[in-house]
Design a protein around this motif. Structure first.
Motif, PDB file in Angstrom:
ATOM      1  N   UNK A  15       1.005  -1.234   0.335  1.00 49.73           N
ATOM      2  CA  UNK A  15       0.028   0.098  -0.049  1.00 49.73           C
ATOM      3  C   UNK A  15       1.038   1.279   0.270  1.00 49.73           C
ATOM      4  N   UNK A  16       0.728   2.420  -0.510  1.00 50.19           N
ATOM      5  CA  UNK A  16       1.237   3.613  -0.752  1.00 50.19           C
ATOM      6  C   UNK A  16       0.393   4.247  -0.219  1.00 50.19           C
ATOM      7  N   UNK A  17       1.405   5.379   0.818  1.00 48.76           N
ATOM      8  CA  UNK A  17       0.407   6.394   1.486  1.00 48.76           C
ATOM      9  C   UNK A  17       1.871   7.949   1.279  1.00 48.76           C
ATOM     10  N   UNK A  18       1.188   9.029   0.716  1.00 51.20           N
ATOM     11  CA  UNK A  18       2.228  10.078   0.907  1.00 51.20           C
ATOM     12  C   UNK A  18       2.968   9.831  -0.230  1.00 51.20           C
ATOM     13  N   UNK A  19       3.729  10.800  -0.209  1.00 54.98           N
ATOM     14  CA  UNK A  19       4.757  11.710  -1.130  1.00 54.98           C
ATOM     15  C   UNK A  19       5.816  12.004  -0.859  1.00 54.98           C
ATOM     16  N   UNK A  20       6.841  12.047  -1.574  1.00 54.81           N
ATOM     17  CA  UNK A  20       8.162  11.538  -1.151  1.00 54.81           C
ATOM     18  C   UNK A  20       9.407  10.520  -2.131  1.00 54.81           C
ATOM     19  N   UNK A  21      10.278  10.124  -1.583  1.00 55.49           N
ATOM     20  CA  UNK A  21      11.188   9.198  -1.747  1.00 55.49           C
ATOM     21  C   UNK A  21      10.669   7.664  -1.116  1.00 55.49           C
ATOM     22  N   UNK A  22      10.603   6.796  -1.231  1.00 58.73           N
ATOM     23  CA  UNK A  22       9.825   5.562  -1.273  1.00 58.73           C
ATOM     24  C   UNK A  22      10.814   5.403   0.049  1.00 58.73           C
ATOM     25  N   UNK A  23       9.053   5.057   1.411  1.00 59.42           N
ATOM     26  CA  UNK A  23      10.094   3.921   2.398  1.00 59.42           C
ATOM     27  C   UNK A  23       9.709   2.977   2.589  1.00 59.42           C
ATOM     28  N   UNK A  24       9.762   1.784   2.470  1.00 63.35           N
ATOM     29  CA  UNK A  24       9.677   0.386   2.795  1.00 63.35           C
ATOM     30  C   UNK A  24       9.632   0.421   4.327  1.00 63.35           C
ATOM     31  N   UNK A  25       8.274  -0.355   4.222  1.00 67.04           N
ATOM     32  CA  UNK A  25       8.126  -0.640   5.894  1.00 67.04           C
ATOM     33  C   UNK A  25       7.537  -2.135   6.173  1.00 67.04           C
ATOM     34  N   UNK A  26       8.120  -2.731   7.363  1.00 66.88           N
ATOM     35  CA  UNK A  26       7.708  -3.904   7.346  1.00 66.88           C
ATOM     36  C   UNK A  26       6.902  -3.860   8.899  1.00 66.88           C
ATOM     37  N   UNK A  27       6.310  -4.378   8.543  1.00 64.57           N
ATOM     38  CA  UNK A  27       5.299  -4.485   9.907  1.00 64.57           C
ATOM     39  C   UNK A  27       5.007  -5.664  11.074  1.00 64.57           C
ATOM     40  N   UNK A  28       4.748  -5.336  11.904  1.00 62.44           N
ATOM     41  CA  UNK A  28       5.183  -6.492  13.014  1.00 62.44           C
ATOM     42  C   UNK A  28       4.359  -7.672  13.140  1.00 62.44           C
ATOM     43  N   UNK A  29       3.940  -7.776  14.790  1.00 61.31           N
ATOM     44  CA  UNK A  29       2.540  -8.420  14.987  1.00 61.31           C
ATOM     45  C   UNK A  29       3.081  -9.790  15.924  1.00 61.31           C
ATOM     46  N   UNK A  30       3.860 -10.761  15.221  1.00 57.18           N
ATOM     47  CA  UNK A  30       4.298 -10.600  14.052  1.00 57.18           C
ATOM     48  C   UNK A  30       3.189 -11.033  13.035  1.00 57.18           C
ATOM     49  N   UNK A  31       3.067 -11.244  11.956  1.00 63.49           N
ATOM     50  CA  UNK A  31       2.964 -11.231  10.915  1.00 63.49           C
ATOM     51  C   UNK A  31       0.823 -10.782  10.949  1.00 63.49           C
ATOM     52  N   UNK A  32       1.225  -9.113  11.009  1.00 67.95           N
ATOM     53  CA  UNK A  32      -0.280  -8.557  11.284  1.00 67.95           C
ATOM     54  C   UNK A  32       0.051  -7.391   9.987  1.00 67.95           C
ATOM     55  N   UNK A  33      -1.460  -7.648   9.535  1.00 67.91           N
ATOM     56  CA  UNK A  33      -1.221  -6.746   8.799  1.00 67.91           C
ATOM     57  C   UNK A  33      -0.840  -5.099   8.365  1.00 67.91           C
ATOM     58  N   UNK A  34       0.114  -5.219   7.367  1.00 69.90           N
ATOM     59  CA  UNK A  34      -0.082  -3.690   7.475  1.00 69.90           C
ATOM     60  C   UNK A  34      -1.302  -2.359   7.647  1.00 69.90           C
ATOM     61  N   UNK A  35      -1.968  -2.601   7.820  1.00 74.99           N
ATOM     62  CA  UNK A  35      -2.920  -1.820   8.251  1.00 74.99           C
ATOM     63  C   UNK A  35      -2.917  -1.125   9.542  1.00 74.99           C
ATOM     64  N   UNK A  36      -2.088  -1.553  10.917  1.00 78.18           N
ATOM     65  CA  UNK A  36      -2.484  -1.319  11.855  1.00 78.18           C
ATOM     66  C   UNK A  36      -1.279  -0.180  12.332  1.00 78.18           C
ATOM     67  N   UNK A  37      -1.086  -0.160  10.761  1.00 71.77           N
ATOM     68  CA  UNK A  37       0.793   0.848  11.305  1.00 71.77           C
ATOM     69  C   UNK A  37      -0.481   2.431  10.495  1.00 71.77           C
ATOM     70  N   UNK A  38      -1.476   2.145   9.710  1.00 75.90           N
ATOM     71  CA  UNK A  38      -1.211   3.688   9.807  1.00 75.90           C
ATOM     72  C   UNK A  38      -0.860   4.506   8.735  1.00 75.90           C
ATOM     73  N   UNK A  39      -0.888   5.765   8.593  1.00 71.00           N
ATOM     74  CA  UNK A  39      -0.096   6.906   8.315  1.00 71.00           C
ATOM     75  C   UNK A  39       1.587   6.772   9.325  1.00 71.00           C
TER      76      UNK A  39
END
Length: 298
Positions: A15-39
């Motif tokens: 999922x892409x959010x915002x603008x600017x240079x890309x920042x790859x985000x790896x979620x925790x949980x473990x194995x929790x959908x990235x939705x919890x990270x919000x913005x």
């Protein structure tokens, strides 16, 4: 919603959010959908967040082979994402259990990491787990909270295996947050529908980590690494996070006052200010500057 295909044929989403240079985000949980990270508290105002749904979570497909949920096997997915994005080197932010995945990735592909931020990440991948006593000591810091009397016995029982079973996790969830407000309650309640329980059990299973090899590889990592802790977090406590900094030649350390395991919820402005500054530097910090940062937070 963009997708790409992992080396084993599993279709993965990000999922892409915002603008600017890309920042790859790896979620925790473990194995929790990235939705919890919000913005991430508004970090998307500074960078375009590339939020990966790990296989079997969120909008990513369930793999044919459940063994591929193991942390070391997920490294191939992260590399496939880099290729999909067309990045020679990438900035990576990893939260919680995602920190072990990020460390394993950096150990295998050091030349592909420009900068790395480990946010409240227990360093399992390098053989430095948070102990039960770490978690209980952190919990006891909250003794003046109005919910403490009811929450602590349930929290202690959950980690020690002693006492009554069957407590709803919401009973002791306040310990994971700096503020137990409506936003924190909603964030925790969503966990039930965001975690793949089968994958959760397999993520850190036998063979997932190789601490000696990972430590040796990370000792050669040239990228700046920010290890970011929450003052009130038990996994990891700031002291454990601080020890992890020494694994990296260009490591630096920061503690967010009053924060728990999700610091972007507890004080978004402070979190975003620190993390955006780290990723936004034009010139990499030297070791002496990292040491000065460390001293400032002791």
């Amino acid at each position: 919603m963009p997708t790409f295909t992992a080396p084993d044929g599993t279709e993965l989403a990000y999922h892409l959010k915002g603008h600017g240079g890309p920042l790859v985000v790896l979620p925790g949980g473990p194995m929790r959908a990235s939705e919890y990270l919000g913005d991430l508290g508004g970090l998307d105002a500074h960078r375009q967040l590339v939020l990966l749904d790990l296989r079997g979570t969120g909008q990513s497909a369930v793999p044919r082979d459940p063994a591929t949920y193991r942390c070391d096997r997920l490294v191939d997915d992260v590399e496939a994402l880099r290729v999909r994005l067309g990045l020679e080197r990438m900035d990576v932010l990893a939260h919680s259990a995602g920190g072990s995945l990020a460390m394993r990735y950096a150990a295998r592909y050091p030349e592909r990491v420009r900068r790395l931020a480990l946010i409240t990440a227990t360093p399992w991948a390098v053989g430095m787990p948070a102990t039960v006593e770490d978690r209980l000591e952190a919990a006891r810091l909250r003794k003046d909270e109005p919910w403490y009397e009811d929450a602590y016995p349930a929290f202690e029982a959950a980690w020690t295996g002693q006492g009554p079973e069957g407590d709803d996790m919401m009973t002791y969830a306040p310990f994971f947050y700096g503020r137990w407000d409506a936003a924190a309650r909603a964030h925790m309640a969503a966990d039930e529908h965001q975690v793949n329980e089968e994958a959760y059990e397999l993520y850190g299973s036998e063979g997932a980590y190789d601490p000696p090899a990972t430590r040796a590889a990370l000792a050669q990592l040239d990228a700046p690494v920010l290890v970011y802790a929450g003052e009130l977090d038990g996994g990891p406590r700031p002291a454990l996070a601080r020890r992890a900094v020494d694994l990296f030649p260009r490591g630096e350390f920061a503690v967010q006052p009053g924060a728990g395991h999700y610091p972007w919820l507890d004080d978004p402005e402070r979190f975003v200010g620190c993390v955006a500054e780290f990723f936004g530097r034009r010139r990499p910090a030297q070791r002496s500057a990292a040491a000065a940062t460390d001293r400032a937070h002791r």
